[in-house]
Design an enzyme around this catalytic site. Sequence first.
Site, PDB file in Angstrom:
ATOM      1  N   HIS A  95     -25.034 -35.169  15.150  1.00 11.44           N
ATOM      2  CA  HIS A  95     -24.961 -34.019  14.252  1.00 11.44           C
ATOM      3  C   HIS A  95     -25.866 -32.865  14.655  1.00 11.44           C
ATOM      4  O   HIS A  95     -25.452 -31.711  14.612  1.00 11.44           O
ATOM      5  CB  HIS A  95     -25.314 -34.476  12.842  1.00 11.44           C
ATOM      6  CG  HIS A  95     -25.244 -33.409  11.802  1.00 11.44           C
ATOM      7  ND1 HIS A  95     -24.080 -32.713  11.516  1.00 11.44           N
ATOM      8  CD2 HIS A  95     -26.198 -32.901  10.960  1.00 11.44           C
ATOM      9  CE1 HIS A  95     -24.306 -31.849  10.555  1.00 11.44           C
ATOM     10  NE2 HIS A  95     -25.585 -31.927  10.206  1.00 11.44           N
ATOM     11  N   ARG A 155     -32.577 -38.757   6.831  1.00 11.94           N
ATOM     12  CA  ARG A 155     -31.355 -39.077   7.557  1.00 11.94           C
ATOM     13  C   ARG A 155     -31.537 -40.162   8.620  1.00 11.94           C
ATOM     14  O   ARG A 155     -30.641 -40.969   8.849  1.00 11.94           O
ATOM     15  CB  ARG A 155     -30.802 -37.813   8.226  1.00 11.94           C
ATOM     16  CG  ARG A 155     -30.155 -36.870   7.245  1.00 11.94           C
ATOM     17  CD  ARG A 155     -29.649 -35.626   7.929  1.00 11.94           C
ATOM     18  NE  ARG A 155     -28.983 -34.750   6.974  1.00 11.94           N
ATOM     19  CZ  ARG A 155     -28.545 -33.545   7.260  1.00 11.94           C
ATOM     20  NH1 ARG A 155     -28.681 -33.058   8.475  1.00 11.94           N
ATOM     21  NH2 ARG A 155     -27.944 -32.815   6.341  1.00 11.94           N
ATOM     22  N   HIS A 211     -25.717 -37.672  11.699  1.00  9.30           N
ATOM     23  CA  HIS A 211     -25.456 -37.539  10.265  1.00  9.30           C
ATOM     24  C   HIS A 211     -24.903 -38.863   9.760  1.00  9.30           C
ATOM     25  O   HIS A 211     -23.980 -39.423  10.350  1.00  9.30           O
ATOM     26  CB  HIS A 211     -24.464 -36.412   9.993  1.00  9.30           C
ATOM     27  CG  HIS A 211     -24.462 -35.978   8.569  1.00  9.30           C
ATOM     28  ND1 HIS A 211     -23.900 -36.750   7.570  1.00  9.30           N
ATOM     29  CD2 HIS A 211     -24.970 -34.881   7.952  1.00  9.30           C
ATOM     30  CE1 HIS A 211     -24.064 -36.140   6.409  1.00  9.30           C
ATOM     31  NE2 HIS A 211     -24.702 -35.001   6.609  1.00  9.30           N
ATOM     32  N   GLU A 269     -30.877 -32.936  -1.357  1.00 13.88           N
ATOM     33  CA  GLU A 269     -30.397 -33.745  -0.241  1.00 13.88           C
ATOM     34  C   GLU A 269     -31.480 -34.724   0.186  1.00 13.88           C
ATOM     35  O   GLU A 269     -32.611 -34.691  -0.311  1.00 13.88           O
ATOM     36  CB  GLU A 269     -29.974 -32.836   0.928  1.00 13.88           C
ATOM     37  CG  GLU A 269     -28.811 -31.915   0.565  1.00 13.88           C
ATOM     38  CD  GLU A 269     -28.376 -31.022   1.709  1.00 13.88           C
ATOM     39  OE1 GLU A 269     -29.022 -31.063   2.777  1.00 13.88           O
ATOM     40  OE2 GLU A 269     -27.399 -30.277   1.542  1.00 13.88           O
ATOM     41  N   ARG A 299     -35.221 -33.745  11.630  1.00 13.62           N
ATOM     42  CA  ARG A 299     -35.031 -32.554  10.803  1.00 13.62           C
ATOM     43  C   ARG A 299     -34.793 -32.933   9.346  1.00 13.62           C
ATOM     44  O   ARG A 299     -33.948 -33.761   9.034  1.00 13.62           O
ATOM     45  CB  ARG A 299     -33.835 -31.758  11.319  1.00 13.62           C
ATOM     46  CG  ARG A 299     -33.460 -30.569  10.444  1.00 13.62           C
ATOM     47  CD  ARG A 299     -32.305 -29.807  11.036  1.00 13.62           C
ATOM     48  NE  ARG A 299     -31.048 -30.543  10.979  1.00 13.62           N
ATOM     49  CZ  ARG A 299     -30.121 -30.391  10.034  1.00 13.62           C
ATOM     50  NH1 ARG A 299     -30.332 -29.551   9.038  1.00 13.62           N
ATOM     51  NH2 ARG A 299     -28.997 -31.077  10.078  1.00 13.62           N
TER      52      ARG A 299
END
Length: 547
Positions: free
Chosen positions: A340, A279, A233, A116, A375
């Site tokens: 998110h 992200r 997100h 990811e 994160r």
Amino acid sequence: MPPNAAAPDVLIVGSGIAGLRFALAVAEHASVRMVTKKQDFESNTNYAQGGIASVLASDDSFELHVADTLTAGAGLCHEDVVRRVVRAGPSLIAELAEQGIRFSRSEEGRFVLGREGGHSRRRIVHAGDFTGRELETALLHLARAHPRIEMLEDHLAVQLLQADDGRVVGCVVLDRQRGVVQPCPARVTVLATGGSGKVYLYTSNPDIATGDGPAMAYRAGARLANLEFVQFHPTCLFHPAAKNFLISEAVRGEGAVLRNLGGEAFMERYHPQADLAPRDIVARAIDLEMKQRGEDHVLLDTTMIQAEHALQRFPNIALTCRRFGFDLTRSPLPVVPAAHYQCGGVVTNEHAESDLPGLFVIGEAACTGLHGANRLASNSLLEALYFAQAASRRVLEQLAASAYPPAVPPRRAPAAATGTTRVLPTAVRHDWDVARRTMWDYVGIVRDTERLCIALERMEEMSKDAQEWVGRCEPDADLIELGNVTLLGTLVIRCALYRAETRGLHAMAGIPGQDPRFVGDTQIFRDGAVRLAPLPQAGDHDPRKRV
């Protein structure tokens, strides 16, 4: 809950992976009561598609995982926390597998690892794209079968109970079915309530994510930190009926590419890792593309993923998209960012203790120092597992040492939500809509001081009104949650106004870079004061020292 039910040793608020993992660990030696405001399976965990980040591949290492986490965290991660959590990953995964979690494996029996955004290697352990559901189902089955774990569904925690010395001795709960508010005392209280995505108009979170734990802890006097770092997100399905269904970052890990409506693959213009950038960078890039081009979404081109592999790897996403008229094997998916994950929360130490005696906080409701300003994908479930284990060890030690007295009901009735005035549903719905739209329009992916000040004035007024209504109205779950949402929104804005820089998930228009004066945690206190706490030195995890 029967009025005369015996008080447990441990009260857990929430039924996601953090709360369940903790409950199963302590129940061998202590009585446990779990309260959850809806059905026990309803949690953020249940919606997690990606998986758990852990070093398991031969080409991976703890140092690489640590480095990826620190890079994503933009200078605010607590490095010693990162190292301890990362190193625990393989053993935590092994324990889950022993408990019956069915992770995806190859024909040879090895874990199938995904990749990811922000990760330099494949290290995401998953169960297809149903990872959260698999975890929740298996752990719930074990918890329900355990003779020392009691599960109370449809019970909403309203406020923390405190002794005269400030020690937390349980909480007040609303039985949603009966409309009755009553105390639920315990020797130790654990908040595992998840995040606060419903503070925003558009979110990937379920309706339960109203920030109840941090709001209750703050009202009781606990410090919160880093609330300005709200992770959006990048890719939620853009469809009026989809309720922002999340398209896992793992889809890009398998080769999917973001394109604007002109067909251009734009992420290479924003970051060397392109579509696998962290992200915060991807979400801001999408936001900028949409604003510059006047478009209301972008496209996630999944057609280059081999069809059979896509359907096997992402069965839930494929099925849901098909329900809304999209075939991810044949055409790109329309996507937009949505709120998110809450990187901040209640300040905790290495044992998950808050600065209120008797109160532990685990999972998304806590601020542990792992995530910093952003994160790293799939580190959240890893964090929940690690600190659930750390907290369980600490609680059992302290219970054995009689550090906490027996739990007894308070001498006086709880003050929260015991009024007699009838709730006005239209007023509650109005403020719910206004609050969440205010946060989306003024406190979103890119912010500026003027809009933050406008939002603060509006949110403070609604928060004040909500608390007054809670105090004089009949018990009402929507009203109590409105109070939590408006309080959390206010605190997010205060933290955002304090941090006059762009770092990680907090982007300020006109201030493009990081400012070394803001290297530290943005802590907010009960009186609303915001101060910067320096990052802890190696071995110093006491939240009482982080001021």
